[in-house]
Design an enzyme around this catalytic site. Structure first.
Site, mmCIF file in Angstrom:
data_model
loop_
_atom_site.group_PDB
_atom_site.id
_atom_site.type_symbol
_atom_site.label_atom_id
_atom_site.label_comp_id
_atom_site.label_asym_id
_atom_site.label_seq_id
_atom_site.Cartn_x
_atom_site.Cartn_y
_atom_site.Cartn_z
ATOM 1 N N LYS A 278 -6.508 -14.144 -16.164
ATOM 2 C CA LYS A 278 -5.445 -14.273 -15.166
ATOM 3 C C LYS A 278 -5.888 -13.641 -13.838
ATOM 4 O O LYS A 278 -5.657 -14.203 -12.773
ATOM 5 C CB LYS A 278 -4.183 -13.590 -15.687
ATOM 6 C CG LYS A 278 -2.955 -13.890 -14.851
ATOM 7 C CD LYS A 278 -1.679 -13.528 -15.603
ATOM 8 C CE LYS A 278 -0.463 -13.901 -14.797
ATOM 9 N NZ LYS A 278 0.746 -14.016 -15.604
ATOM 10 N N ASP A 279 -6.521 -12.469 -13.936
ATOM 11 C CA ASP A 279 -6.997 -11.818 -12.712
ATOM 12 C C ASP A 279 -8.064 -12.661 -12.029
ATOM 13 O O ASP A 279 -8.120 -12.739 -10.796
ATOM 14 C CB ASP A 279 -7.558 -10.425 -13.031
ATOM 15 C CG ASP A 279 -6.441 -9.395 -13.179
ATOM 16 O OD1 ASP A 279 -5.278 -9.727 -12.875
ATOM 17 O OD2 ASP A 279 -6.735 -8.256 -13.604
ATOM 18 N N SER B 159 0.524 -0.474 -17.988
ATOM 19 C CA SER B 159 1.230 -1.099 -16.883
ATOM 20 C C SER B 159 2.727 -1.138 -17.149
ATOM 21 O O SER B 159 3.161 -1.279 -18.288
ATOM 22 C CB SER B 159 0.743 -2.536 -16.698
ATOM 23 O OG SER B 159 -0.610 -2.550 -16.350
ATOM 24 N N HIS C 98 -3.708 4.177 -17.112
ATOM 25 C CA HIS C 98 -4.017 3.904 -18.515
ATOM 26 C C HIS C 98 -3.398 4.906 -19.478
ATOM 27 O O HIS C 98 -3.451 4.725 -20.682
ATOM 28 C CB HIS C 98 -5.537 3.799 -18.695
ATOM 29 C CG HIS C 98 -6.061 2.480 -18.185
ATOM 30 N ND1 HIS C 98 -7.102 1.816 -18.761
ATOM 31 C CD2 HIS C 98 -5.643 1.701 -17.161
ATOM 32 C CE1 HIS C 98 -7.327 0.688 -18.097
ATOM 33 N NE2 HIS C 98 -6.458 0.609 -17.120
ATOM 34 N N GLU D 77 -4.168 -2.956 15.121
ATOM 35 C CA GLU D 77 -4.371 -4.032 14.167
ATOM 36 C C GLU D 77 -3.037 -4.343 13.489
ATOM 37 O O GLU D 77 -2.180 -3.474 13.360
ATOM 38 C CB GLU D 77 -5.402 -3.596 13.127
ATOM 39 C CG GLU D 77 -6.792 -3.419 13.707
ATOM 40 C CD GLU D 77 -7.482 -4.746 13.937
ATOM 41 O OE1 GLU D 77 -7.265 -5.341 15.001
ATOM 42 O OE2 GLU D 77 -8.232 -5.188 13.060
HETATM 43 C C1 HEM Z 1 -11.882 1.149 2.735
HETATM 44 C C2 HEM Z 1 -12.807 0.347 3.085
HETATM 45 C C3 HEM Z 1 -13.091 -0.033 4.541
HETATM 46 C C4 HEM Z 1 -12.219 -0.471 5.511
HETATM 47 C C5 HEM Z 1 -10.704 -0.675 5.370
HETATM 48 C C6 HEM Z 1 -13.004 -0.720 6.711
HETATM 49 C C7 HEM Z 1 -12.503 -1.181 7.928
HETATM 50 C C8 HEM Z 1 -13.251 -1.486 9.047
HETATM 51 C C9 HEM Z 1 -12.739 -2.100 10.229
HETATM 52 C C10 HEM Z 1 -11.289 -2.504 10.478
HETATM 53 C C11 HEM Z 1 -13.792 -2.261 11.099
HETATM 54 C C12 HEM Z 1 -13.746 -2.906 12.473
HETATM 55 C C13 HEM Z 1 -14.211 -4.342 12.375
HETATM 56 C C14 HEM Z 1 -14.329 -4.967 13.709
HETATM 57 O O1 HEM Z 1 -13.302 -5.219 14.330
HETATM 58 O O2 HEM Z 1 -15.457 -5.198 14.126
HETATM 59 C C15 HEM Z 1 -14.953 -1.709 10.482
HETATM 60 C C16 HEM Z 1 -16.206 -1.659 11.082
HETATM 61 C C17 HEM Z 1 -17.338 -1.128 10.467
HETATM 62 N N1 HEM Z 1 -17.424 -0.609 9.187
HETATM 63 FE FE1 HEM Z 1 -15.910 -0.538 7.845
HETATM 64 N N2 HEM Z 1 -14.324 -0.417 6.459
HETATM 65 C C18 HEM Z 1 -14.420 0.009 5.145
HETATM 66 C C19 HEM Z 1 -15.569 0.407 4.506
HETATM 67 C C20 HEM Z 1 -16.822 0.579 5.110
HETATM 68 C C21 HEM Z 1 -17.987 1.135 4.463
HETATM 69 C C22 HEM Z 1 -18.055 1.662 3.035
HETATM 70 C C23 HEM Z 1 -18.996 1.127 5.378
HETATM 71 C C24 HEM Z 1 -20.406 1.634 5.107
HETATM 72 C C25 HEM Z 1 -20.936 2.514 5.811
HETATM 73 C C26 HEM Z 1 -18.483 0.551 6.613
HETATM 74 C C27 HEM Z 1 -19.215 0.350 7.807
HETATM 75 C C28 HEM Z 1 -18.725 -0.202 8.969
HETATM 76 C C29 HEM Z 1 -19.497 -0.426 10.166
HETATM 77 C C30 HEM Z 1 -20.997 -0.105 10.365
HETATM 78 C C31 HEM Z 1 -18.634 -1.001 11.117
HETATM 79 C C32 HEM Z 1 -18.976 -1.404 12.577
HETATM 80 C C33 HEM Z 1 -19.450 -2.816 12.680
HETATM 81 C C34 HEM Z 1 -18.319 -3.764 12.963
HETATM 82 O O3 HEM Z 1 -17.482 -3.474 13.801
HETATM 83 O O4 HEM Z 1 -18.264 -4.809 12.309
HETATM 84 N N3 HEM Z 1 -17.149 0.233 6.425
HETATM 85 N N4 HEM Z 1 -14.605 -1.244 9.221
#
Ligand code: HEM
Ligand code: FES
Lengths: 182, 431
Positions: free
Chosen positions: B240-241, B216, B212, B284
């Site tokens: 638009k967004d 942009s 900002h 992945e």
């Molecule tokens: C930048 C944001 C985030 C990204 C890119 C991300 C990415 C991921 C990925 C790739 C998995 C594996 C999913 C699977 O194959 O099961 C995962 C699992 C998990 N994430 Fe995140 N996550 C993010 C934010 C968060 C936040 C803020 C939390 C809160 C605590 C969280 C909690 C969990 C938990 C508990 C799991 C395990 C359960 C599962 O596998 O589904 N994540 N996350």
């Protein structure tokens, strides 16, 4: 005269301030480092993890040509009861031709027992070759499928991206056919 | 200017904490180039993806158990027993993929339109920091369900650090908190996976702050010459967004509901086994191009004809992989061409197209086993990836003759005499 005195006074003052500044900064830095170290070190293996660091293995049931895998420190350890042919193959190699030169004699205590950490020295996969049906690679030892590393019958790296031979853990014979790893 | 409003409550608060003035300024009257294309949607989409990840993630964390004996089962319980647990997990899983799709398009947009050039260098660099944080977060998140890919992915990636000379192996033990990927590793990864998204939020604020400052960039890549080149963010770009968001959500829902495991790997539904490596470890999809670069370095780098090895293949691969991101940090100083937009750079355009193809090819190679011909193709791709930044862009800055730039943003639009809403609206006035 008063001027020079003042000037000298000023210089003295200045260096005193520099000293105080540096000394205070140094104390602060040491203090900060002392405070940070426990935080960093808390992430290192804890006492209970270290306490699990040695195991006993009975080798008596392992027949010639057979291999077993045991877990030590959460890692697989390969134990192979080598055949005469395998020992011979391992010993007939010209050591200078190896990627990580090491004679077979330096990798075993008893030639028939090869004990190694079963973790590829490239990026940590578990190489294949323990089970009779596994591919054993071009040198009859182990083959790591992750990025194609071939190990020979002494667990030495012969081809592929791995930089080192499979690690030999510290172990000792605690009897005729029993070892303690770690 | 302070926000004009009839509400005394808002005025009372705004006088003490000018948050309403701030929001009005940055989200409502914020002057925006009038010619932004849909390529400019992906920033706000990334922000929404981040919110989706945080909301679903926090709800998952309330059901998840970060212990090697329970993690896998707790995720299965989320899938089977928790009300709508399957939806939360599938939204989180596919949300990660969509987050990366959106961010990659956002980055390529910046690369093509020269959004990294002055005065937006810091904006760009903060973006690269966000990318790194996203990668770290996604990597550690993928470990949490404690499947075979979780475990072996974590093993391979943490082992990368063992390539560091001297201290490498100690660093790896320190990262693990043990002698292999195990319970201490899972616990700290969960703690960091919870923390890092909020660090990303903070970085997003810095990113927007820097954005900002100058506003942009736009498809022409030229600066606005005055208010006639700009329109207020609301309603033009909010609408638009939102339209783009609708399209995004349709695609997202299509995956979540109809192909939730399409982008995943079946081996991750097998519980982690430290004694058995899956036959073929793949990260992945969003890491594949970098994984291909890592594996492309199969040769030692040393002093020729002496046999002295300076950098062995393993360290070389690690350096190349981290280097492929690090090079983005210095990009603003590698491309010295004063013309931002690729539209006016006939040669750049072609090299850029080849660069995009290279990234896709590298992605494909990353999924293939480490055999021929894939290794050679990865090596060619890696060479071009680096050559694009380190050789081609610096050379083009000197050699290329850009096409003439339009006099202003509104000029090419108005000349057409069209009746596009943005084009005919009086500048900076609400309809
Ligand atoms: C930048 C944001 C985030 C990204 C890119 C991300 C990415 C991921 C990925 C790739 C998995 C594996 C999913 C699977 O194959 O099961 C995962 C699992 C998990 N994430 Fe995140 N996550 C993010 C934010 C968060 C936040 C803020 C939390 C809160 C605590 C969280 C909690 C969990 C938990 C508990 C799991 C395990 C359960 C599962 O596998 O589904 N994540 N996350
Ligand atoms: S981990 Fe074994 S070859 Fe890469």
């Amino acid at each position: 005269m008063a001027d020079t005195a003042n000037a000298r006074q000023g210089v003295e003052d200045q260096s005193k301030r520099d000293f105080l500044y540096l000394a205070a900064g140094a104390v602060g830095a040491v203090g900060a480092a002392a405070a940070v170290w426990p935080m960093i070190d808390s992430l290192n293996p804890s006492a209970d993890v270290l306490a699990l660091a040695s195991i006993d293995v009975d080798l008596a049931p392992v027949a010639v040509g057979q291999a077993i895998t045991v877990t030590w420190r959460g890692k697989p350890v390969f134990i192979r009861h080598r055949t005469e042919a395998e020992i011979e193959a391992a010993r007939s190699v010209d050591v200078d031709d190896l990627v990580d030169p090491q004679p077979d004699e330096a990798r075993v205590i008893e030639p028939q027992w090869l004990v190694m950490v079963g973790i590829c020295t490239h990026l940590g996969c578990v190489p294949l070759g323990q089970r009779p049906s596994d591919p054993k690679g071009e040198y009859g030892g182990w083959f790591c499928p992750c990025h194609g590393s071939h190990y020979d019958t002494s667990g030495r790296i012969r081809r592929g991206p791995a930089p080192r031979n499979l690690d030999v853990p510290t172990y000792a014979f605690s009897g005729e056919s029993a070892i303690t790893i770690g | 200017m302070a926000l004009q409003t009839n509400s005394r409550v808002i005025r009372w608060i705004d006088h003490r904490l000018p948050i309403f003035t701030f929001m009005n300024h940055e989200l409502n009257e914020y002057p925006t180039p009038r010619n932004l294309s849909y390529m400019w949607n992906f920033g706000s989409l990334a922000g929404i993806a981040l919110v989706i990840m945080i909301v679903t993630g926090i709800l998952l964390a309330m059901q998840y158990t970060a212990h090697v004996d329970h993690a896998f089962d707790s995720v299965e319980r989320i899938m089977r027993d928790v009300n709508y647990g399957w939806l939360l997990r599938y939204a989180h899983m596919n949300g990660a993929s969509f987050f990366f799709i959106v961010v990659y398009i956002h980055i390529l947009r910046g690369l093509y339109y020269g959004s990294y050039k002055a005065p937006r260098e810091i904006l760009w660099m903060i973006g690269v920091v966000i990318l790194l944080l996203m990668m770290a977060t996604a990597f550690m998140g993928y470990v949490l369900p404690w499947g075979q890919m979780s475990f072996w992915g974590a093993t391979v990636i943490t082992n990368l650090f063992s390539a560091i000379p001297l201290v490498g192996p100690d660093i790896v033990v320190w990262l693990w908190g043990g002698f292999s990927v195990d319970n201490p590793t899972l616990n700290r990864f969960f703690a960091l996976h919870y923390l890092l998204p909020f660090v990303i939020v903070a970085m997003v604020f810095l990113h927007l702050w820097a954005l900002h400052r100058f506003g942009s960039n736009n498809p022409l890549g030229i600066d606005a010459k005055g208010p006639q080149d700009k329109i207020p963010f609301h309603p033009y770009y909010t609408v638009k967004d939102l339209y783009g968001l609708g399209v995004f959500l349709i695609l997202f829902a299509a995956f979540v509901f109809f192909a939730p495991n399409y982008m995943g790997h079946p081996d991750n539904y097998i519980e982690a086994d430290p004694l058995v490596t899956p036959a073929h470890i793949v990260p992945e999809w969003y890491f594949l191009p970098f994984y291909a670069i890592l594996r492309a370095i199969t040769f030692d780098i040393g002093i020729p004809f002496t046999g002295i090895v300076l950098i062995d293949a393993k360290l070389g691969g690690v350096i190349a992989m981290f280097g492929s991101i690090a090079v983005l940090f210095v990009l603003p100083w590698l491309d010295g061409s004063p013309v931002r937009s690729g539209r006016f750079r006939p040669l750049f355009k072609q090299f850029f197209a080849l660069f995009v193809v290279t990234c896709l090819v590298l992605g494909y190679m990353g999924a293939m086993p480490a055999e021929q011909p894939y290794v050679t193709i990865s090596q060619i791709g890696t060479a071009y990836y680096f050559a694009y930044f380190l050789v081609i862009l610096p050379l083009l800055s000197v050699l290329e003759r850009p096409k003439p730039l339009p006099a202003s943003i509104s000029e090419p639009v108005l000349r057409g005499g069209g009746t596009v809403a943005g084009a005919t609206a009086k500048p900076m006035e609400k309809p």
